[in-house]
Enzyme design. Structure first.
Site, mmCIF file in Angstrom:
data_model
loop_
_atom_site.group_PDB
_atom_site.id
_atom_site.type_symbol
_atom_site.label_atom_id
_atom_site.label_comp_id
_atom_site.label_asym_id
_atom_site.label_seq_id
_atom_site.Cartn_x
_atom_site.Cartn_y
_atom_site.Cartn_z
ATOM 1 N N LYS A 79 0.867 -1.194 0.000
ATOM 2 C CA LYS A 79 0.000 0.000 0.000
ATOM 3 C C LYS A 79 0.894 1.233 0.000
ATOM 4 O O LYS A 79 1.929 1.235 0.709
ATOM 5 C CB LYS A 79 -0.847 -0.078 1.267
ATOM 6 C CG LYS A 79 -1.924 0.958 1.443
ATOM 7 C CD LYS A 79 -2.752 0.596 2.686
ATOM 8 C CE LYS A 79 -3.917 1.544 2.881
ATOM 9 N NZ LYS A 79 -4.810 1.116 3.987
ATOM 10 N N SER A 155 -9.437 0.780 3.093
ATOM 11 C CA SER A 155 -8.678 1.653 2.214
ATOM 12 C C SER A 155 -7.553 0.928 1.475
ATOM 13 O O SER A 155 -6.988 1.494 0.543
ATOM 14 C CB SER A 155 -8.080 2.807 3.030
ATOM 15 O OG SER A 155 -7.184 2.307 4.009
ATOM 16 N N SER A 179 -9.510 -1.795 7.224
ATOM 17 C CA SER A 179 -8.965 -1.554 5.881
ATOM 18 C C SER A 179 -8.173 -2.720 5.284
ATOM 19 O O SER A 179 -7.795 -2.669 4.119
ATOM 20 C CB SER A 179 -8.103 -0.290 5.876
ATOM 21 O OG SER A 179 -8.928 0.845 5.958
#
Lengths: 471, 105
Positions: A79, A155, A179
């Site tokens: 990420k 996310s 997330s």
């Protein structure tokens, strides 16, 4: 060997015994990314040169007879809130694009590479991790490999999409309120949110200090365990990190579920489920022979308190940016952060006191059971751009409510493995929640379910086709 | 916006009740009003929402520049947050309850 859908454990084994090379695996992963990322939009940076150099060093080590790590030649991506040397740490934002490139890698990147894994890129995410959709205002939405008109969840949207789409076997994400678990559910991957304080958060962009966790996505429970074990260990750069010794989970993963007491969360966790989520939970419970129901006390209040602390700490983190660069935020993030700055301090203080009370109540449950099953999301992946969804027959806002079952768990830092039930046409996950520091228990149960064929990362059909429009 | 007179819902309600109960003719009511020499009232303004005023005041106090177009979303978000906060704000805890984070010196 075809490696784009292979598990990390299989890749490492074939690299170690010479049936393939790390360079060949890396080239295949880079080709797959090149072929499909135009559609999936999982990556924000692809590090071909770095990846191939690392792969060649692993092949050279093998040729020289040196020992290889447990993840030798396994491609992975992170990420884009993880520091990667040479890249600005975007955290999904426009604002961070002006930051100087990171001068070193995040601790967890360093640890995976030390185990032989090969970093191939950085992944799309919701801005500043304040997101459950995987839709990035600046980079465009990451797309669900099972249906590219649907969201990945967020996310860590790019992390879910990259693993589910077969671009990499392992990705790292962060989980503050869900997330890792929400995109695992929508994309049909395995996801591990370890105990709070178990894995180093050093050299990553934060969101909510009270709840931030980092962890892996994979297509098998064993791969989660391998990555998790490789990342454990002390780190003076993370003051929150526990000083517990490394407790490897991989050697315990085959122990099965015999002797484990498992219960199904009732009450709050059974209201509002869409039929698919209900089916997934029922299948997992039936496979484990779970009949006992357990009430997690005051889960609704726990979720509310998590919401307040998130908004408040998130706003505090970004206050100066909100003052000076408010127009550069994703509007959906900006407006919630501004509101978060206005929350009365008394509410935040009460939320933190309630958190300790709630922790004590939930820990008491673990004197009776070893693990608790709960849904990961109320529904399967919604359409990209969808603003509302039906929760228990009531149409509610999607963004604040997709994480209603994950928030009460990360609120007190419990370890969770999200296991994907491969329903058609879309998967949905179940949370296996364990007592603090018992990731091994959740991983054992996940592995047993996988061996029984109840949970699996289903292979999606992703057509390279023409590139999806990026924002 | 902070200078705007805020009509509390309670006050408005009272007024409505007294009007409904009066049963007096319009002329009597007008006569009474004029005998008390009340100034002629301007047309009723929409009742301002205390949360609107709070958002405006808080934004100024915190030096947060808010575009007027953003205000409804900010207010809606704050409203949701406060509603959720209300669910645990009065949850009984002892005065000596410790917050979750523990700082270690």
């Amino acid at each position: 060997m075809e490696t784009t859908w292979a598990h990390a454990s299989e890749i490492a084994a074939t690299v170690a015994d010479g049936r393939t090379t790390a360079s060949a695996v890396t080239n295949a992963a880079l080709a797959r990314i090149d072929e499909l990322d135009g559609v999936l939009n999982a990556f924000t940076a692809v590090l071909g040169e770095r990846a191939l150099a690392k792969a060649q060093s692993i092949d050279a080590a093998r040729d020289a007879g040196r020992p290889l790590g447990p993840l030798a030649g396994v491609p992975f991506a992170v990420k884009n809130l993880f520091d990667v040397a040479g890249l600005a740490t975007l955290a999904g934002s426009k604002i961070n694009r002006t930051r100087p490139p990171a001068t070193r890698d995040a601790t967890l990147v360093t640890r995976l590479e030390a185990a032989g894994a090969v970093l191939v890129g950085a992944l799309n995410m919701g801005e500043y991790a304040y997101d459950f959709t995987g839709e990035n205002f600046h980079d465009g939405p990451s797309r669900n490999p099972h249906d590219i008109t649907r969201m990945t969840g967020g996310s860590s949207g790019g992390s879910g999409g990259a693993v589910a789409g077969g671009l990499v076997p392992i990705a790292l994400g962060s989980d503050t309120n869900g997330s890792i678990r929400v995109p695992s559910s929508f994309c049909g991957t395995f996801g591990l949110k370890p105990t709070y304080g178990r894995l180093s958060r050093a050299h990553t962009f934060p969101f909510v200090a009270s709840f931030d966790h980092l962890g892996p996505f994979a297509r098998s429970a064993r791969d989660l365990a391998l990555a998790y074990d490789a990342m454990q260990g002390a780190d003076p750069d993370d003051p929150v990190l526990s000083d517990r010794p490394v407790e490897p989970a991989t050697p315990l993963i085959d122990r099965g579920t015999h002797g484990l007491h498992i219960a199904l969360a009732g009450g709050y966790f059974r209201t509002g489920l869409a039929p698919e989520a209900e089916t997934a939970l029922a299948r997992v419970a039936a496979a484990l022979g779970v009949e006992r129901k357990i009430e997690v006390p005051e889960a609704a209040r726990a979720r509310a308190a998590a919401y307040i602390i998130t908004a408040s700490e998130g706003a505090a983190l970004h206050l100066e940016r909100l003052r000076k660069q408010a127009r550069d935020f994703d509007p959906a993030v900006r407006d919630r952060l501004i509101a978060g700055a206005m929350i009365p301090a008394a509410l935040v203080a009460k939320a933190q006191k309630f958190r300790r009370w709630y922790r004590a109540q939930v820990l008491a449950l673990f004197t009776e059971v070893d693990a608790i099953l709960a849904p990961a999301t109320p529904c399967v992946a919604p359409l990209i751009g969808q603003q509302t969804f039906s929760l228990g027959g009531r149409e509610v806002q999607l963004r604040p409510n997709v994480g209603i079952y994950t928030q009460p768990i990360s609120f007190i830092g419990l370890p969770v493995v999200a296991v994907p039930v491969p329903l058609k046409p879309l998967p949905v996950a179940v949370q296996i929640i364990a007592a603090p520091w018992r990731e091994d228990v959740a991983l054992r149960i996940a592995h047993a379910l996988e061996a029984a064929g109840v949970v699996a990362s289903g292979k999606p059909v992703v057509h390279a086709g023409k590139k999806a429009a990026r924002k | 916006m902070a200078k705007k007179r805020v009509t509390s819902p309670r006050r408005g309600k009272k007024k409505a009740v007294s009007k409904a109960k009066s049963g007096r003719s319009r002329s009597l009511a007008v006569k009474r009003a004029s005998s008390q020499r009340r100034p002629k009232r301007a047309p009723a303004k929409p009742v301002s929402d205390p949360l609107d005023a709070f958002v405006g005041a808080a934004a100024r106090a915190l030096e947060l520049p808010i575009d007027p177009a953003w205000k409804p979303a900010v207010k809606a978000s704050l409203e949701t947050t406060l509603k959720l906060g209300a669910t645990f704000a009065d949850f009984p805890l002892p005065d000596d309850a410790e917050p979750a984070p523990v700082f270690t010196a």
